[in-house]
Design a protein around this motif. Structure first.
Motif, mmCIF file in Angstrom:
data_model
loop_
_atom_site.group_PDB
_atom_site.id
_atom_site.type_symbol
_atom_site.label_atom_id
_atom_site.label_comp_id
_atom_site.label_asym_id
_atom_site.label_seq_id
_atom_site.Cartn_x
_atom_site.Cartn_y
_atom_site.Cartn_z
ATOM 1 N N PHE A 80 0.857 -1.175 0.000
ATOM 2 C CA PHE A 80 0.000 0.000 0.000
ATOM 3 C C PHE A 80 0.899 1.232 0.000
ATOM 4 O O PHE A 80 2.081 1.154 0.312
ATOM 5 C CB PHE A 80 -0.895 0.025 1.250
ATOM 6 N N ARG A 81 0.321 2.360 -0.323
ATOM 7 C CA ARG A 81 1.076 3.604 -0.233
ATOM 8 C C ARG A 81 0.152 4.705 0.250
ATOM 9 O O ARG A 81 -1.061 4.658 0.054
ATOM 10 C CB ARG A 81 1.699 3.969 -1.583
ATOM 11 N N GLN A 82 0.774 5.691 0.867
ATOM 12 C CA GLN A 82 0.023 6.841 1.336
ATOM 13 C C GLN A 82 0.886 8.079 1.221
ATOM 14 O O GLN A 82 1.978 8.135 1.792
ATOM 15 C CB GLN A 82 -0.450 6.650 2.778
ATOM 16 N N LYS A 110 -3.454 12.400 1.511
ATOM 17 C CA LYS A 110 -4.224 11.517 0.628
ATOM 18 C C LYS A 110 -4.547 10.224 1.357
ATOM 19 O O LYS A 110 -3.836 9.819 2.276
ATOM 20 C CB LYS A 110 -3.431 11.228 -0.644
ATOM 21 N N PRO A 111 -5.604 9.552 0.929
ATOM 22 C CA PRO A 111 -5.930 8.279 1.574
ATOM 23 C C PRO A 111 -4.949 7.182 1.177
ATOM 24 O O PRO A 111 -4.278 7.262 0.144
ATOM 25 C CB PRO A 111 -7.333 7.961 1.041
ATOM 26 N N ARG A 112 -4.870 6.168 2.007
ATOM 27 C CA ARG A 112 -4.060 5.012 1.684
ATOM 28 C C ARG A 112 -4.656 4.303 0.478
ATOM 29 O O ARG A 112 -5.885 4.191 0.361
ATOM 30 C CB ARG A 112 -4.014 4.076 2.886
ATOM 31 N N GLU A 113 -3.804 3.806 -0.380
ATOM 32 C CA GLU A 113 -4.307 3.077 -1.544
ATOM 33 C C GLU A 113 -3.506 1.806 -1.778
ATOM 34 O O GLU A 113 -2.304 1.757 -1.513
ATOM 35 C CB GLU A 113 -4.265 3.961 -2.798
ATOM 36 N N ALA A 150 5.321 8.482 -2.232
ATOM 37 C CA ALA A 150 4.494 8.200 -1.055
ATOM 38 C C ALA A 150 5.313 7.339 -0.099
ATOM 39 O O ALA A 150 6.419 6.901 -0.432
ATOM 40 C CB ALA A 150 3.220 7.456 -1.453
ATOM 41 N N TYR A 204 5.488 3.762 1.348
ATOM 42 C CA TYR A 204 5.005 2.460 0.938
ATOM 43 C C TYR A 204 5.067 1.491 2.111
ATOM 44 O O TYR A 204 6.087 1.392 2.797
ATOM 45 C CB TYR A 204 5.844 1.924 -0.225
ATOM 46 N N TYR A 205 3.969 0.786 2.305
ATOM 47 C CA TYR A 205 3.850 -0.169 3.390
ATOM 48 C C TYR A 205 3.557 -1.557 2.827
ATOM 49 O O TYR A 205 2.799 -1.699 1.868
ATOM 50 C CB TYR A 205 2.704 0.209 4.319
#
Length: 128
Positions: free
Chosen positions: A36-38, A42-45, A91, A93-94
């Motif tokens: 995921f990235r944020q 901005k919201p997480r996507e 962003a 990144y997770y």
């Protein structure tokens, strides 16, 4: 369980990075790993995910044909190869991991709410 994300950095548009997510203490045969990235404000996507048991992968439309997710089960590591990076890819990144049923079929990006463990994130900056 610990997830260690690494590989972030600062690149120019069009550049490449490879993120790594290494899991320790997670002994399951069937699981999904997602990136995921944020970005700030901005919201997480969801970006991409993979089920290492069968190699199935899914991507967000914004990264298809530029990013590739892969797994090395011997090293308990998931990679995200990011090519042709754009400023909007910048962003934190997770990576996250969750157990799935043996008959689970990966057909789309997974929801973050079904994932049990998260890494600390790695920063990606894309600018000229």
């Amino acid at each position: 369980v610990q997830l260690q994300a690494s590989g972030g950095g600062s690149v120019q548009p069009g550049g490449s990075l490879r993120l790594s997510c290494t899991a320790s203490g997670f002994a399951r045969d069937y699981y999904v790993v997602a990136w995921f990235r944020q970005a700030p404000g901005k919201p997480r996507e969801g970006v991409a995910c993979i089920t290492p048991s069968d190699g199935s992968a899914s991507y967000d439309d914004s990264v298809k044909d530029r990013f590739t997710i892969s797994s090395d089960t011997a090293r308990n590591t998931i990679y995200l190869q990011m090519n042709n990076l754009r400023p909007e890819d910048g962003a934190k990144y997770y990576c996250a991991i969750g157990e799935v049923a043996p008959d689970f079929k990966l057909l789309a990006l997974v929801s973050p709410y079904g994932l049990d463990y998260w890494g600390q994130g790695t920063q990606v900056t894309v600018s000229s």
